[in-house]
Design a protein around this motif. Structure first.
Motif, PDB file in Angstrom:
ATOM      1  N   GLY A   1       0.826  -1.196   0.000  1.00  0.00           N
ATOM      2  CA  GLY A   1       0.000   0.000   0.000  1.00  0.00           C
ATOM      3  C   GLY A   1       0.859   1.244   0.000  1.00  0.00           C
ATOM      4  N   ALA A   2       0.505   2.213  -0.816  1.00  0.00           N
ATOM      5  CA  ALA A   2       1.237   3.474  -0.848  1.00  0.00           C
ATOM      6  C   ALA A   2       0.382   4.555  -0.209  1.00  0.00           C
ATOM      7  N   ASP A   3       1.001   5.424   0.540  1.00  0.00           N
ATOM      8  CA  ASP A   3       0.302   6.512   1.201  1.00  0.00           C
ATOM      9  C   ASP A   3       0.925   7.814   0.724  1.00  0.00           C
ATOM     10  N   THR A   4       0.128   8.682   0.156  1.00  0.00           N
ATOM     11  CA  THR A   4       0.657   9.901  -0.435  1.00  0.00           C
ATOM     12  C   THR A   4       0.420  11.132   0.437  1.00  0.00           C
ATOM     13  N   ARG A   5       0.014  10.951   1.681  1.00  0.00           N
ATOM     14  CA  ARG A   5      -0.205  12.089   2.570  1.00  0.00           C
ATOM     15  C   ARG A   5       1.103  12.850   2.803  1.00  0.00           C
ATOM     16  N   ALA A   6       0.976  14.140   3.075  1.00  0.00           N
ATOM     17  CA  ALA A   6       2.148  14.953   3.396  1.00  0.00           C
ATOM     18  C   ALA A   6       2.775  14.428   4.686  1.00  0.00           C
ATOM     19  N   VAL A   7       4.090  14.493   4.750  1.00  0.00           N
ATOM     20  CA  VAL A   7       4.806  14.001   5.923  1.00  0.00           C
ATOM     21  C   VAL A   7       5.039  15.160   6.885  1.00  0.00           C
ATOM     22  N   PRO A   8       4.554  15.022   8.125  1.00  0.00           N
ATOM     23  CA  PRO A   8       4.764  16.098   9.114  1.00  0.00           C
ATOM     24  C   PRO A   8       6.191  16.093   9.655  1.00  0.00           C
ATOM     25  N   ALA A   9       6.515  17.101  10.429  1.00  0.00           N
ATOM     26  CA  ALA A   9       7.801  17.132  11.126  1.00  0.00           C
ATOM     27  C   ALA A   9       7.897  15.884  12.000  1.00  0.00           C
ATOM     28  N   THR A  10       9.104  15.349  12.140  1.00  0.00           N
ATOM     29  CA  THR A  10       9.304  14.122  12.908  1.00  0.00           C
ATOM     30  C   THR A  10       8.981  14.336  14.382  1.00  0.00           C
ATOM     31  N   ALA A  11       8.133  13.454  14.898  1.00  0.00           N
ATOM     32  CA  ALA A  11       7.721  13.524  16.304  1.00  0.00           C
ATOM     33  C   ALA A  11       8.891  13.192  17.225  1.00  0.00           C
TER      34      ALA A  11
ATOM     35  N   VAL B   1      11.773   5.532  11.147  1.00  0.00           N
ATOM     36  CA  VAL B   1      12.826   5.941  12.061  1.00  0.00           C
ATOM     37  C   VAL B   1      12.739   7.428  12.355  1.00  0.00           C
ATOM     38  N   GLY B   2      12.699   7.741  13.648  1.00  0.00           N
ATOM     39  CA  GLY B   2      12.741   9.121  14.121  1.00  0.00           C
ATOM     40  C   GLY B   2      13.919   9.286  15.059  1.00  0.00           C
ATOM     41  N   ARG B   3      14.005  10.411  15.705  1.00  0.00           N
ATOM     42  CA  ARG B   3      15.107  10.672  16.640  1.00  0.00           C
ATOM     43  C   ARG B   3      14.901   9.863  17.905  1.00  0.00           C
ATOM     44  N   LYS B   4      15.696   8.819  18.068  1.00  0.00           N
ATOM     45  CA  LYS B   4      15.678   7.922  19.217  1.00  0.00           C
ATOM     46  C   LYS B   4      14.391   7.110  19.322  1.00  0.00           C
TER      47      LYS B   4
ATOM     48  N   VAL C   1      11.575   6.309   6.284  1.00  0.00           N
ATOM     49  CA  VAL C   1      11.328   4.880   6.111  1.00  0.00           C
ATOM     50  C   VAL C   1      12.620   4.191   5.690  1.00  0.00           C
ATOM     51  N   GLU C   2      12.941   3.093   6.363  1.00  0.00           N
ATOM     52  CA  GLU C   2      14.060   2.232   5.991  1.00  0.00           C
ATOM     53  C   GLU C   2      13.502   0.825   5.850  1.00  0.00           C
ATOM     54  N   ASN C   3      14.029   0.071   4.904  1.00  0.00           N
ATOM     55  CA  ASN C   3      13.562  -1.295   4.683  1.00  0.00           C
ATOM     56  C   ASN C   3      14.628  -2.294   5.068  1.00  0.00           C
TER      57      ASN C   3
END
Length: 132
Positions: free
Chosen positions: A22-32, A95-98, A119-121
């Motif tokens: 599945g692909a999601d094309t939503r805008a990516v917010p700032a990393t939480a 992956v986000g900060r910590k 995203v990392e695979n």
């Protein structure tokens, strides 16, 4: 740091999740950022804690998008070591900060729409099958 049991847990969630594209094309917010509980609240899951240690906190989560593992780390180095080891099991990693979330492609894409991150695979073992 003993990560073998934690990695097996990540492998189990990846196996339970199955494969999807599945692909999601939503805008990516700032990393939480924040605690495991704060990140879990952002994606509307009640974390089922599996590991609560100084160097890593890891929980199984389930929300409307599916099942995933959510983990937070005390250090960037600990996070990178965990991800590098876990990638041998395949799967998709947000992956986000910590922090990291592990699940199938659709779940990771949906989580990224809320948490941001990269995203990392993992290793695709089907692509590395040997023919005889």
């Amino acid at each position: 740091m003993r990560l073998t049991g934690l990695l097996l847990g990540a492998a189990a969630v990846v196996a339970l999740a199955g494969c999807s594209s599945g692909a999601d094309t939503r805008a990516v917010p700032a990393t939480a950022t924040g605690s495991l509980e704060r990140l879990a609240a952002e994606v509307k899951c009640k974390p089922n804690m599996q590991t609560d240690a100084d160097e890593i906190r890891q929980a199984l989560c389930k929300n409307g998008d599916g099942r995933f593992i959510l983990a937070t780390f005390a250090t960037d180095r600990g996070q990178r070591e965990w991800i590098n080891d876990a990638k041998d099991y395949g799967g998709h990693y947000l992956v986000g900060r910590k922090w990291v979330a592990v699940g199938d492609d659709g779940v990771v894409s949906a989580l990224r729409g809320t948490l941001g991150g990269e995203v990392e695979n993992g290793v695709d073992h089907h692509a590395h099958a040997h023919s005889g």
